[in-house]
Write an enzyme that holds these catalytic residues in place. Structure first.
Site, PDB file in Angstrom:
ATOM      1  N   ASP A 198       0.782  -1.105  -0.087  1.00 36.07           N
ATOM      2  CA  ASP A 198       0.027  -0.010   0.051  1.00 36.07           C
ATOM      3  C   ASP A 198       0.835   1.111   0.088  1.00 36.07           C
ATOM      4  OD1 ASP A 198      -2.717   1.513   0.629  1.00 36.07           O
ATOM      5  OD2 ASP A 198      -1.461   2.136   2.187  1.00 36.07           O
ATOM      6  N   GLU A 290      -1.717  -1.596  -5.920  1.00 38.26           N
ATOM      7  CA  GLU A 290      -3.179  -0.823  -6.156  1.00 38.26           C
ATOM      8  C   GLU A 290      -2.720  -0.448  -7.589  1.00 38.26           C
ATOM      9  OE1 GLU A 290      -5.193   0.552  -2.284  1.00 38.26           O
ATOM     10  OE2 GLU A 290      -3.320   1.372  -2.688  1.00 38.26           O
ATOM     11  N   CYS A 357     -11.988  -3.594   6.587  1.00 42.43           N
ATOM     12  CA  CYS A 357     -11.272  -4.194   7.626  1.00 42.43           C
ATOM     13  C   CYS A 357     -10.537  -5.615   6.927  1.00 42.43           C
ATOM     14  CB  CYS A 357     -12.135  -4.431   8.554  1.00 42.43           C
ATOM     15  SG  CYS A 357     -11.223  -5.369  10.048  1.00 42.43           S
ATOM     16  N   CYS A 376     -11.557  -1.095  13.478  1.00 47.94           N
ATOM     17  CA  CYS A 376     -12.695  -1.613  13.055  1.00 47.94           C
ATOM     18  C   CYS A 376     -13.972  -1.086  14.160  1.00 47.94           C
ATOM     19  CB  CYS A 376     -12.716  -3.109  12.570  1.00 47.94           C
ATOM     20  SG  CYS A 376     -14.133  -3.733  12.030  1.00 47.94           S
ATOM     21  N   ASP A 388      -2.203   1.761   7.023  1.00 46.74           N
ATOM     22  CA  ASP A 388      -1.542   1.183   5.828  1.00 46.74           C
ATOM     23  C   ASP A 388      -1.237  -0.097   5.652  1.00 46.74           C
ATOM     24  OD1 ASP A 388      -1.400   4.029   4.932  1.00 46.74           O
ATOM     25  OD2 ASP A 388       0.432   4.383   6.008  1.00 46.74           O
TER      26      ASP A 388
END
Length: 426
Positions: A198, A290, A357, A376, A388
């Site tokens: 990430d 990503e 999550c 969460c 991250d």
């Protein structure tokens, strides 16, 4: 694949040139001539009918111009042919929707560059542990900084050779980028673990196994203070200039010092990216990132006069940080380095990875409490940790679930391709 068990690999190596003031003036003149050849070729191409826009016709026009125009003879003939091939390739990239259409190159906004397309003209020689010599056409022998073993002398051959070079000038001076072609054994499949990455702000690169890659500011406190002082000085000097008046030499020198500090920061950033991506490619066999739409992420929040945006200054600051991290360049480095080490790089869709999550796979509003903390809000889960790292684990989970990346869109519109494409192309 050229031979059994061997694969052809092409890469570059950039080194700093040590030019005398006279040599720098000559090289500047050749680079400006190459830029002028590009502009003349671009104008000639636009004026011709579509059926006459061919590579052969352009080659004939350049040869005739070199015989009739004196200043064009300052540019080596091979460099002029390289300008032609680069221009024609730019149109092919546009027609295939890989880039935008070629444009006019302005004198002040275009970096100076020059091609030496044939490796045999360079005659590279190592003369010292720290220095080498290279021959530049119409300039002679020039010293360059030796920081990597190049295929010269006994190290050169059919399987490993220098095929050309490109001379580039930036704020730190002239550099030479060698083009090297090698034949190497096909790398064995990497047996390392899988990892999701990430790209973030709090942690520049966060990995799904909890590892994080950080970096210090690219400029020291003294250099940052110097940069701020120079920017203020440039603003003051610019405010003293009358409308329509040419930029003074003093202001140009201030701009050059600012560009030098920014180039130094970029060089340090590139060094950090190369070291980090090499470590990742050597350690992990499957790397998942990503598929970020960075162009959409850095859009301004200013809005319109009728509907002005909110938190414009904060969004501008975030955009500057995103641009400074250069996530796209990191992905490009990972792509070729993982292939070289026998690994693979995969891209997965980005939406939802930072809000979901990874433990319970639910998206609950308010779970992303801060830029660095994720808690969460699902009563049955309650996982908390680094935001991250949570996003990186979601990236890896998306790859294991078989999500395919979104298709990449081209930058050259269909109307532009239809208008620019000659009938003889392809």
């Amino acid at each position: 694949m050229d031979q059994a068990g061997l694969v052809k690999r092409q890469f570059g190596h950039r080194a700093r040139l040590a030019l005398s003031p006279a040599q720098e003036v000559i090289l500047d003149g050749q680079a400006h001539t190459a830029r002028a050849v590009w502009n003349l070729l671009h104008e000639w191409w636009q004026l011709l009918p579509r059926e006459k826009r061919t590579l052969a016709a352009a080659d004939t026009a350049i040869r005739r111009a070199r015989r009739e125009i004196d200043w064009m003879r300052d540019l080596p003939a091979q460099a002029a042919q390289a300008v032609l091939k680069t221009y024609f390739q730019a149109w092919k990239n546009c027609w295939e929707r890989r880039a935008s259409a070629p444009e006019f190159k302005a004198r002040l906004r275009t970096p100076l560059a020059l091609d030496v397309p044939q490796g045999r003209d360079l005659q590279v020689l190592r003369v010292h542990r720290r220095w080498g010599m290279v021959n530049i056409p119409k300039l002679g022998r020039v010293k360059f900084r030796w920081t990597k073993d190049l295929p010269v002398g006994k190290l050169a051959g059919k399987d490993r050779r220098i095929t050309g070079a490109r001379l580039v000038k930036d704020a730190l001076g002239w550099h030479i980028a060698f083009r090297i072609t090698t034949l190497e054994p096909v790398p064995a499949p990497h047996t390392g673990p899988q990892v999701g990455i990430d790209a973030g702000i709090a942690i520049p690169l966060a990995l799904s196994d909890g590892t994080g890659f950080h970096h210090d500011p690219w400029l020291t406190e003294k250099e940052q203070a110097q940069l701020l002082d120079l920017e203020r000085r440039a603003a003051h000097q610019k405010s003293c200039r009358n409308p329509g008046e040419r930029t003074s030499r003093r202001l140009h020198r201030t701009y050059d010092r600012i560009a030098g500090l920014r180039a130094k920061a970029k060089r340090r950033h590139l060094d950090w990216q190369h070291q980090t991506t090499t470590t990742i490619a050597r350690t992990y066999g499957t790397v998942v990132v990503e598929n970020l739409g960075i162009a959409n992420m850095v859009k301004s929040a200013r809005g319109t006069v009728e509907q002005p945006g909110t938190k414009v200054a904060q969004k501008s600051g975030l955009n500057r940080v995103i641009h400074a991290e250069a996530w796209g360049r990191t992905t490009t480095m990972l792509a070729y380095k993982t292939t070289r080490h026998g690994g693979t790089l995969h891209r997965v869709p980005a939406p939802g990875t930072s809000q979901r999550c990874h433990a319970c796979q639910t998206t609950t509003p308010g779970s992303r409490e801060t830029q660095a903390k994720f808690v969460c809000k699902n009563a049955a889960c309650g996982w908390s940790g680094n935001a991250d790292t949570n996003a990186a684990r979601n990236v890896l989970a998306a790859y294991r679930a078989g999500h395919a990346p979104a298709p990449a869109a081209g930058r050259c519109s269909r109307q532009t391709r239809k208008r620019a494409k000659p009938t003889t192309a392809r």
